[in-house]
Scaffold this motif. Structure first.
Motif: not given
Length: 316
Positions: A286-293
């Motif tokens: 989720s953090q990866l999607k949010l920060s680096h879509p």
């Protein structure tokens, strides 16, 4: 007699991923005009690495030297998808200008941007001639992206002939060893371990060591290194991506449930050893999607999720 390299510490911090340290220690006295431009390039490149794109865009005006203008182009490219095509058009125009087209920083930025675009042949058109250690090291990265470790090795040999002990030469050697695999993984680990003993521990070094550990099957040590990296930067893309992979292995998967939901390259995932493992992976993802879509792992995961949803709909 060789002159002293007043920017050695600044360069080294930047190469090893100590970006804030590079910025904080950039007030180097008695620099020539040429060195001052190089200093400013390293500082703005560090801001870009930290994601401060707007600061770079705001501070570099149209009267700045070509090298700094090139860094502003990179910041414009990275700040959002709406700027990409305009930035690439401007880049192509500058590269075609005989007065500035051969500027090494401009060629380096061209290589970086086209590597982001996964247009490796176009990237090499501007970087392959080399001329600086930065360009040679970027060539190594591009060839490894193309799965051409043989060409990457040729670039590394050029770097070794220029300066075998240069930080970028040692880093390139570690990257190549990781790509080759087998017994070379231990050599890569030792290079990164040497950096961690000599210099400030950074997310880049921690991630490199963690990847070596995962290749060698030492997932507990890899996780410890990655959690240390996460404490340094909770939004770092490679740390989050590596934690997802590491957590899947630590979950001792059996390839049933999450294999359809979380496909990480060719790694098959499953139920995990309990909900807590899945919760960690979901949090990292989720953090990866949010920060680096636009990260490769996010794209592959999204594609796997869509395939899973289609498969579910087909049997309902």
């Amino acid at each position: 007699m060789a002159t002293a390299d007043h920017l050695f510490g600044l360069r080294n911090n930047y190469y090893l991923g100590a970006y804030q340290a590079a910025i904080n220690n950039s007030d180097v006295p008695n620099l020539s005009q040429e060195d001052s431009v190089q200093r400013d390039c390293l500082v703005y490149a560090s801001y870009i690495a930290l994601g401060s794109y707007q600061l770079v865009i705001n501070e570099i005006d149209s009267s700045a030297p070509t090298s700094l203008q090139a860094l502003k182009l990179l910041a414009l490219y990275l700040i959002g998808p709406e700027n990409k095509q305009t930035t690439i058009s401007n880049l192509q125009e500058w590269l075609g200008d005989p007065a500035i087209g051969n500027n090494p920083v401009l060629r380096l930025i061209a290589g970086i941007i086209y590597m982001h675009e996964q247009d490796y042949n176009e990237a090499l058109k501007h970087t392959n001639a080399g001329g600086t250690m930065e360009l040679h090291s970027l060539n190594v990265q591009i060839y490894l992206k193309m799965h051409r470790s043989d060409y990457a090795e040729k670039q590394l040999k050029i770097m070794q002939q220029i300066d075998e002990d240069h930080t970028l030469t040692q880093l390139a050697n570690a990257w190549l060893n990781l790509a080759v695999g087998g017994s070379k993984i231990q050599e890569a680990y030792l290079i990164l371990q040497d950096f961690s003993e000599k210099y400030q521990m950074t997310g880049l070094i921690l991630n490199g060591k963690a990847v070596c550990c995962m290749h060698m099957g030492n997932f507990d040590e890899a996780e410890s290194l990655l959690l240390e990296a996460l404490n340094k930067d909770a939004k770092d893309a490679e740390t989050l991506a590596n934690l997802i992979v590491c957590s899947l292995h630590l979950g001792k998967p059996s390839s049933r449930y999450v294999s359809c939901y979380l496909r990480v390259q060719d790694i098959l995932a499953s139920d995990m050893a309990g909900c807590s493992m899945y919760m960690f992976i979901s949090c990292y993802l989720s953090q990866l999607k949010l920060s680096h879509p636009d990260h490769m792992l996010v794209n592959r995961t999204s594609a796997a999720e869509q395939s899973f949803d289609r498969a579910v709909q087909a049997v309902e």
